[in-house]
Scaffold this motif. Structure first.
Motif, PDB file in Angstrom:
ATOM      1  N   GLY A 144       0.830  -1.197   0.000  1.00 27.09           N
ATOM      2  CA  GLY A 144       0.000   0.000   0.000  1.00 27.09           C
ATOM      3  C   GLY A 144       0.858   1.238   0.000  1.00 27.09           C
ATOM      4  N   ALA A 145       0.284   2.350  -0.409  1.00 23.82           N
ATOM      5  CA  ALA A 145       0.982   3.632  -0.328  1.00 23.82           C
ATOM      6  C   ALA A 145       1.185   3.964   1.144  1.00 23.82           C
ATOM      7  CB  ALA A 145       0.146   4.708  -1.008  1.00 23.82           C
ATOM      8  N   PRO A 146       2.267   4.635   1.474  1.00 26.48           N
ATOM      9  CA  PRO A 146       2.502   4.967   2.890  1.00 26.48           C
ATOM     10  C   PRO A 146       1.336   5.765   3.478  1.00 26.48           C
ATOM     11  CG  PRO A 146       4.439   5.461   1.578  1.00 26.48           C
ATOM     12  CD  PRO A 146       3.327   5.131   0.609  1.00 26.48           C
ATOM     13  N   ALA A 147       0.921   5.385   4.663  1.00 26.30           N
ATOM     14  CA  ALA A 147      -0.143   6.125   5.351  1.00 26.30           C
ATOM     15  C   ALA A 147       0.396   7.495   5.748  1.00 26.30           C
ATOM     16  CB  ALA A 147      -0.609   5.348   6.579  1.00 26.30           C
ATOM     17  N   ALA A 148      -0.329   8.534   5.433  1.00 29.72           N
ATOM     18  CA  ALA A 148       0.130   9.903   5.696  1.00 29.72           C
ATOM     19  C   ALA A 148       0.465  10.120   7.169  1.00 29.72           C
ATOM     20  CB  ALA A 148      -0.928  10.901   5.236  1.00 29.72           C
ATOM     21  N   LEU A 149      -0.295   9.518   8.056  1.00 36.40           N
ATOM     22  CA  LEU A 149      -0.081   9.712   9.485  1.00 36.40           C
ATOM     23  C   LEU A 149       1.263   9.161   9.947  1.00 36.40           C
ATOM     24  CD1 LEU A 149      -1.443  10.813  12.026  1.00 36.40           C
ATOM     25  CD2 LEU A 149      -2.425   8.562  12.395  1.00 36.40           C
ATOM     26  N   PHE A 150       1.819   8.237   9.197  1.00 39.78           N
ATOM     27  CA  PHE A 150       3.075   7.605   9.603  1.00 39.78           C
ATOM     28  C   PHE A 150       4.241   7.985   8.697  1.00 39.78           C
ATOM     29  CE2 PHE A 150      -0.435   5.047  11.104  1.00 39.78           C
ATOM     30  CZ  PHE A 150      -0.161   5.029  12.462  1.00 39.78           C
ATOM     31  N   ALA A 151       4.044   8.958   7.816  1.00 44.16           N
ATOM     32  CA  ALA A 151       5.125   9.435   6.955  1.00 44.16           C
ATOM     33  C   ALA A 151       6.114  10.203   7.827  1.00 44.16           C
ATOM     34  CB  ALA A 151       4.578  10.321   5.844  1.00 44.16           C
ATOM     35  N   PRO A 152       7.362   9.762   7.900  1.00 46.17           N
ATOM     36  CA  PRO A 152       8.305  10.348   8.849  1.00 46.17           C
ATOM     37  C   PRO A 152       8.493  11.859   8.708  1.00 46.17           C
ATOM     38  CG  PRO A 152       9.361   8.636   7.508  1.00 46.17           C
ATOM     39  CD  PRO A 152       7.936   8.736   7.084  1.00 46.17           C
ATOM     40  N   ASP A 153       8.553  12.360   7.507  1.00 42.78           N
ATOM     41  CA  ASP A 153       8.810  13.786   7.337  1.00 42.78           C
ATOM     42  C   ASP A 153       7.606  14.654   7.683  1.00 42.78           C
ATOM     43  OD1 ASP A 153      11.345  13.131   6.492  1.00 42.78           O
ATOM     44  OD2 ASP A 153      10.800  13.156   4.378  1.00 42.78           O
ATOM     45  N   ASP A 154       6.422  14.161   7.401  1.00 44.31           N
ATOM     46  CA  ASP A 154       5.223  14.968   7.604  1.00 44.31           C
ATOM     47  C   ASP A 154       4.780  15.064   9.063  1.00 44.31           C
ATOM     48  OD1 ASP A 154       5.158  15.358   4.886  1.00 44.31           O
ATOM     49  OD2 ASP A 154       3.698  13.769   4.533  1.00 44.31           O
ATOM     50  N   PHE A 155       4.986  14.012   9.827  1.00 43.29           N
ATOM     51  CA  PHE A 155       4.454  13.981  11.188  1.00 43.29           C
ATOM     52  C   PHE A 155       5.509  13.753  12.262  1.00 43.29           C
ATOM     53  CE2 PHE A 155       0.666  13.382   8.691  1.00 43.29           C
ATOM     54  CZ  PHE A 155      -0.276  14.113   9.397  1.00 43.29           C
ATOM     55  N   ALA A 156       6.783  13.877  11.923  1.00 43.23           N
ATOM     56  CA  ALA A 156       7.848  13.651  12.899  1.00 43.23           C
ATOM     57  C   ALA A 156       7.674  14.546  14.126  1.00 43.23           C
ATOM     58  CB  ALA A 156       9.213  13.866  12.258  1.00 43.23           C
ATOM     59  N   HIS A 157       7.280  15.800  13.893  1.00 45.33           N
ATOM     60  CA  HIS A 157       7.103  16.732  15.011  1.00 45.33           C
ATOM     61  C   HIS A 157       5.969  16.298  15.948  1.00 45.33           C
ATOM     62  CE1 HIS A 157       4.046  18.100  12.185  1.00 45.33           C
ATOM     63  NE2 HIS A 157       3.476  18.731  13.182  1.00 45.33           N
ATOM     64  N   VAL A 158       4.974  15.621  15.409  1.00 47.47           N
ATOM     65  CA  VAL A 158       3.860  15.151  16.240  1.00 47.47           C
ATOM     66  C   VAL A 158       4.303  13.962  17.085  1.00 47.47           C
ATOM     67  CG1 VAL A 158       1.555  14.132  16.203  1.00 47.47           C
ATOM     68  CG2 VAL A 158       2.135  15.966  14.614  1.00 47.47           C
ATOM     69  N   TRP A 159       4.922  12.988  16.450  1.00 47.08           N
ATOM     70  CA  TRP A 159       5.324  11.779  17.176  1.00 47.08           C
ATOM     71  C   TRP A 159       6.417  12.059  18.195  1.00 47.08           C
ATOM     72  CZ3 TRP A 159       1.667   8.611  17.081  1.00 47.08           C
ATOM     73  CH2 TRP A 159       0.932   8.372  15.924  1.00 47.08           C
ATOM     74  N   SER A 160       7.300  13.016  17.932  1.00 41.98           N
ATOM     75  CA  SER A 160       8.404  13.293  18.862  1.00 41.98           C
ATOM     76  C   SER A 160       7.928  13.955  20.142  1.00 41.98           C
ATOM     77  CB  SER A 160       9.468  14.151  18.188  1.00 41.98           C
ATOM     78  OG  SER A 160       8.945  15.435  17.886  1.00 41.98           O
ATOM     79  N   THR A 161       6.740  14.563  20.134  1.00 41.92           N
ATOM     80  CA  THR A 161       6.226  15.232  21.333  1.00 41.92           C
ATOM     81  C   THR A 161       4.893  14.642  21.778  1.00 41.92           C
ATOM     82  OG1 THR A 161       5.105  16.903  19.977  1.00 41.92           O
ATOM     83  CG2 THR A 161       7.355  17.403  20.687  1.00 41.92           C
ATOM     84  N   ILE A 162       4.652  13.397  21.437  1.00 41.46           N
ATOM     85  CA  ILE A 162       3.330  12.796  21.651  1.00 41.46           C
ATOM     86  C   ILE A 162       2.862  12.850  23.113  1.00 41.46           C
ATOM     87  CG2 ILE A 162       4.076  10.394  21.983  1.00 41.46           C
ATOM     88  CD1 ILE A 162       1.147  11.328  19.763  1.00 41.46           C
ATOM     89  N   LYS A 163       3.766  12.764  24.074  1.00 41.92           N
ATOM     90  CA  LYS A 163       3.352  12.757  25.478  1.00 41.92           C
ATOM     91  C   LYS A 163       3.455  14.123  26.139  1.00 41.92           C
ATOM     92  CE  LYS A 163       4.506   7.952  26.343  1.00 41.92           C
ATOM     93  NZ  LYS A 163       5.277   7.029  27.174  1.00 41.92           N
ATOM     94  N   THR A 164       3.977  15.113  25.424  1.00 43.90           N
ATOM     95  CA  THR A 164       4.218  16.396  26.060  1.00 43.90           C
ATOM     96  C   THR A 164       3.472  17.574  25.444  1.00 43.90           C
ATOM     97  OG1 THR A 164       6.164  16.767  24.670  1.00 43.90           O
ATOM     98  CG2 THR A 164       6.519  15.679  26.804  1.00 43.90           C
ATOM     99  N   GLN A 165       2.975  17.420  24.219  1.00 47.08           N
ATOM    100  CA  GLN A 165       2.353  18.559  23.546  1.00 47.08           C
ATOM    101  C   GLN A 165       1.128  18.108  22.754  1.00 47.08           C
ATOM    102  OE1 GLN A 165       5.124  20.617  21.054  1.00 47.08           O
ATOM    103  NE2 GLN A 165       3.669  22.169  20.439  1.00 47.08           N
TER     104      GLN A 165
END
Length: 103
Positions: free
Chosen positions: A80-101
């Motif tokens: 499958g095409a990469p899921a947008a939510l898990f695309a490293p460049d697009d959501f890295a900022h979200v996943w890196s602060t998942i518990k703090t922001q």
């Protein structure tokens, strides 16, 4: 108009993840399962059912179908095409602060 995703769109990703774990998929297969599920997830017009209440439940059933189907297809080698939510460049900022922001 904004594109609103119904609960079913998110259910597809949750079901794909659960079934990927149940089927013991590799990380790569799991990413394909999520990509397939996201692609087929319902884009239900939720604003319409707010104005006219129904028993459709925001596409939850179809979302579940998309997730389970995505995991099964990935287990059989489908990609499958990469899921947008898990695309490293697009959501890295979200996943890196998942518990703090909150985003």
């Amino acid at each position: 108009a904004h594109e609103y995703h119904s609960s079913g769109a998110w259910n597809a990703l949750g079901c794909a993840a659960m079934w990927a774990r149940r089927l013991k998929l590799s990380e790569e297969e799991t990413l394909h399962a999520l990509g397939i599920a996201e692609y087929y997830a319902p884009r239900s017009p939720v604003m319409r059912v707010m104005d006219n209440p129904t028993m459709l439940k925001d596409g939850s059933g179809v979302g579940c179908w998309a997730g389970v189907t995505g995991a099964i297809l990935a287990s059989k080698g489908f990609t499958g095409a990469p899921a947008a939510l898990f695309a490293p460049d697009d959501f890295a900022h979200v996943w890196s602060t998942i518990k703090t922001q909150w985003h």
